[in-house]
Design a protein around this motif. Structure first.
Motif, PDB file in Angstrom:
ATOM      1  N   SER A 271      28.342   1.017  65.550  1.00 12.65           N
ATOM      2  CA  SER A 271      27.260   1.728  64.854  1.00 12.65           C
ATOM      3  C   SER A 271      27.430   1.705  63.334  1.00 12.65           C
ATOM      4  O   SER A 271      26.691   2.372  62.614  1.00 12.65           O
ATOM      5  N   MET A 272      28.397   0.937  62.825  1.00 10.13           N
ATOM      6  CA  MET A 272      28.716   0.947  61.397  1.00 10.13           C
ATOM      7  C   MET A 272      27.589   0.309  60.556  1.00 10.13           C
ATOM      8  O   MET A 272      26.862  -0.543  61.047  1.00 10.13           O
ATOM      9  N   TRP A 273      27.513   0.733  59.317  1.00 15.88           N
ATOM     10  CA  TRP A 273      26.520   0.146  58.399  1.00 15.88           C
ATOM     11  C   TRP A 273      27.141  -0.871  57.463  1.00 15.88           C
ATOM     12  O   TRP A 273      26.475  -1.791  57.002  1.00 15.88           O
ATOM     13  N   ARG A 274      28.428  -0.708  57.145  1.00 12.85           N
ATOM     14  CA  ARG A 274      29.081  -1.625  56.202  1.00 12.85           C
ATOM     15  C   ARG A 274      29.392  -2.945  56.921  1.00 12.85           C
ATOM     16  O   ARG A 274      29.958  -2.957  58.021  1.00 12.85           O
ATOM     17  N   CYS A 275      29.062  -4.063  56.271  1.00 14.37           N
ATOM     18  CA  CYS A 275      29.304  -5.361  56.899  1.00 14.37           C
ATOM     19  C   CYS A 275      29.420  -6.432  55.817  1.00 14.37           C
ATOM     20  O   CYS A 275      29.201  -6.175  54.630  1.00 14.37           O
TER      21      CYS A 275
ATOM     22  N   GLU B 183      21.821  -0.640  60.406  1.00 15.60           N
ATOM     23  CA  GLU B 183      22.772  -0.792  61.516  1.00 15.60           C
ATOM     24  C   GLU B 183      22.822  -2.268  61.902  1.00 15.60           C
ATOM     25  O   GLU B 183      22.308  -2.689  62.936  1.00 15.60           O
TER      26      GLU B 183
ATOM     27  N   LEU C  46      33.967  -7.228  60.397  1.00 18.55           N
ATOM     28  CA  LEU C  46      34.784  -6.016  60.512  1.00 18.55           C
ATOM     29  C   LEU C  46      36.150  -6.213  59.861  1.00 18.55           C
ATOM     30  O   LEU C  46      36.680  -5.307  59.196  1.00 18.55           O
TER      31      LEU C  46
ATOM     32  N   ASP D  10      37.945  -2.832  58.721  1.00 17.17           N
ATOM     33  CA  ASP D  10      37.828  -2.142  60.011  1.00 17.17           C
ATOM     34  C   ASP D  10      38.550  -2.917  61.107  1.00 17.17           C
ATOM     35  O   ASP D  10      37.980  -3.247  62.156  1.00 17.17           O
TER      36      ASP D  10
ATOM     37  N   THR E 110      38.722  -1.406  64.775  1.00 18.35           N
ATOM     38  CA  THR E 110      37.479  -1.557  65.528  1.00 18.35           C
ATOM     39  C   THR E 110      37.288  -3.005  65.964  1.00 18.35           C
ATOM     40  O   THR E 110      36.886  -3.272  67.103  1.00 18.35           O
TER      41      THR E 110
END
Length: 440
Positions: free
Chosen positions: A305-309, A352, A410, A415, A418
């Motif tokens: 569900s993360m927004w940062r990419c 998202e 990620l 991340d 994750t």
């Protein structure tokens, strides 16, 4: 490990086997007495006579057993033989559970196992044999083991029975591995009794000759129930063993295993296997894979569900979101509801990005499944052409690339935990199991 401790652990394993065997035998006899009290009494006598002869080895005891069996009526012989068949199957379950518990104890360092673990093998290679850790890693990454499933039309066990026995084995594992309240234990024993009773009341004999397509479905069930879940676990344990000698994870694009199948492809050994048969079993295998990947992708939609990419993933998500908005969002939502998706019916916004990409993958997997169903029904359709014409997945690379893009995104945003959780498992499932060869 000290010899007294090793002996104590071995004795504990034997006691576990005896306890489980006694439990299942008691459960089965209760079921047998409920449905066939006279047969249960005869089985009890035969069991006692057999035990007496096994202990004494006296010819007189054997003669008593033989005489008792000779006096059974034909219909009684069938029920008695079936009862002992079920008892032997249940005993085999207890041996499997005991072996599992011993293996678990070995991983916990409580017993010494006769075979070395991957971790110990790597350590021995580097410390005792003087092989550089880098060479161990390089050699491992250059090897692939191909496991080929073969067809056994004379398989004695029906899938109905195998699944019931698998549940009993699972319940026994829970009985030993989980702390339970008295109520939970009673409920678990009731669940065991239910499966044992269902197995006893199930016809043991196939009444129809299995087709090659049936054999393929049965073989694929092992992928669903065991291999699909165990492949990423094995990879993780290899990664841990490599980390213990200072080496990185195995590359995402390296297959430690490849899987093949003779089922539906044995043109020389089975006259019933034709080109149409082979086509059917290949489609069935792809359908099972698509079903598994569909569930995995839908699960990832709830997790990622993360927004940062990364910029690359952002660009892909933006293109896919624009395409969805250009179509009618309400129509898309209605279509997804009809498909019985778990959630995320409306087109997802670009804040998202992971879910945008996964939503697109889910739609393509659903479409792929529908096309394969049509190809299975209509033998005149070209599978490749039908997949190409409908924006379906044609090969494993198409499925792997967006997953890999999400993984690298990620990792680039810090991340790592994750990335190396469920997403890594799905990547390895797709890459390792994505191509199953049918041998002809």
């Amino acid at each position: 490990m000290d010899p007294p401790m090793l002996m104590q652990s071995n004795n504990r394993a034997k006691q576990l086997l005896r306890d489980d065997d006694s439990l299942l035998r008691q459960v089965f006899f209760n079921v047998l007495r409920h449905h066939h009290p006279n047969t249960a009494n005869k089985v009890d006598v035969i069991y006692a006579l057999s035990q007496a002869w096994c202990k004494s080895k006296d010819n007189g005891d054997f003669d008593l057993l033989e005489k008792y069996l000779d006096n059974l009526k034909p219909e009684e012989c069938i029920l008695v033989a079936s009862a002992f068949s079920h008892m032997l199957n249940l005993h085999n379950l207890t041996e499997e559970v005991a072996n599992t518990q011993t293996e678990r104890a070995g991983r916990m360092g409580e017993v010494t196992l006769p075979t070395r673990s991957t971790n110990k093998s790597f350590i021995n290679l580097t410390t005792q044999n003087g092989i550089a850790p880098e060479m161990v890693y390089k050699t491992l990454c250059s090897q692939t083991v191909e496991l080929v499933f073969t067809a056994h039309p004379t398989q004695a066990f029906r899938q109905s029975l195998l699944k019931k026995y698998a549940k009993v084995r699972h319940y026994l594992d829970e009985l030993h591995n989980k702390r339970m309240s008295p109520y939970e234990k009673i409920e678990l024993l009731e669940a065991i009794r239910a499966q044992v009773q269902a197995a006893w009341r199930t016809d043991e004999i196939r009444r129809q000759k299995p087709t090659p397509q049936d054999e393929m479905r049965h073989g694929v069930s092992y992928f669903q129930q065991t291999i699909m879940d165990m492949v990423p676990i094995f990879y993780r344990r290899v990664d841990t063993a490599l980390a213990n000698i200072g080496q990185p994870r195995t590359p995402l694009t390296h297959r430690l295993f490849e899987f093949g199948s003779w089922m539906g492809g044995d043109r020389d050994g089975n006259p019933n296997v034709t080109a149409t048969t082979t086509r059917d079993v290949v489609i069935l295998a792809r359908l099972e894979a698509v079903n598994a990947y569909f569930q995995a992708v839908e699960t990832l939609m709830f997790d990622l569900s993360m927004w940062r990419c990364s910029p690359e993933l952002k660009a892909l998500a933006t293109r896919l979101a624009a395409r969805a908005i250009a179509a009618d969002p309400n129509r898309i939502a209605d279509e997804r509801k009809k498909r019985n998706y778990a959630d995320f019916w409306m087109p997802i916004a670009t804040n998202e990005p992971f879910r945008v990409v996964l939503s697109h993958m889910r739609d393509r997997l659903w479409q792929t499944r529908e096309v394969l169903h049509q190809c299975l029904i209509n033998a005149q359709l070209s599978v490749r052409q039908a997949l190409e014409d409908t924006d379906s997945y044609l090969d494993v690379q198409e499925l792997f690339e967006p997953l890999h893009l999400m993984y690298t995104s990620l990792m680039s945003t810090g991340d790592e935990s994750t990335a190396n959780h469920k997403l890594l498992d799905v990547l390895r499932q797709v890459w390792c199991l994505g191509e199953c060869k049918v041998h002809t």
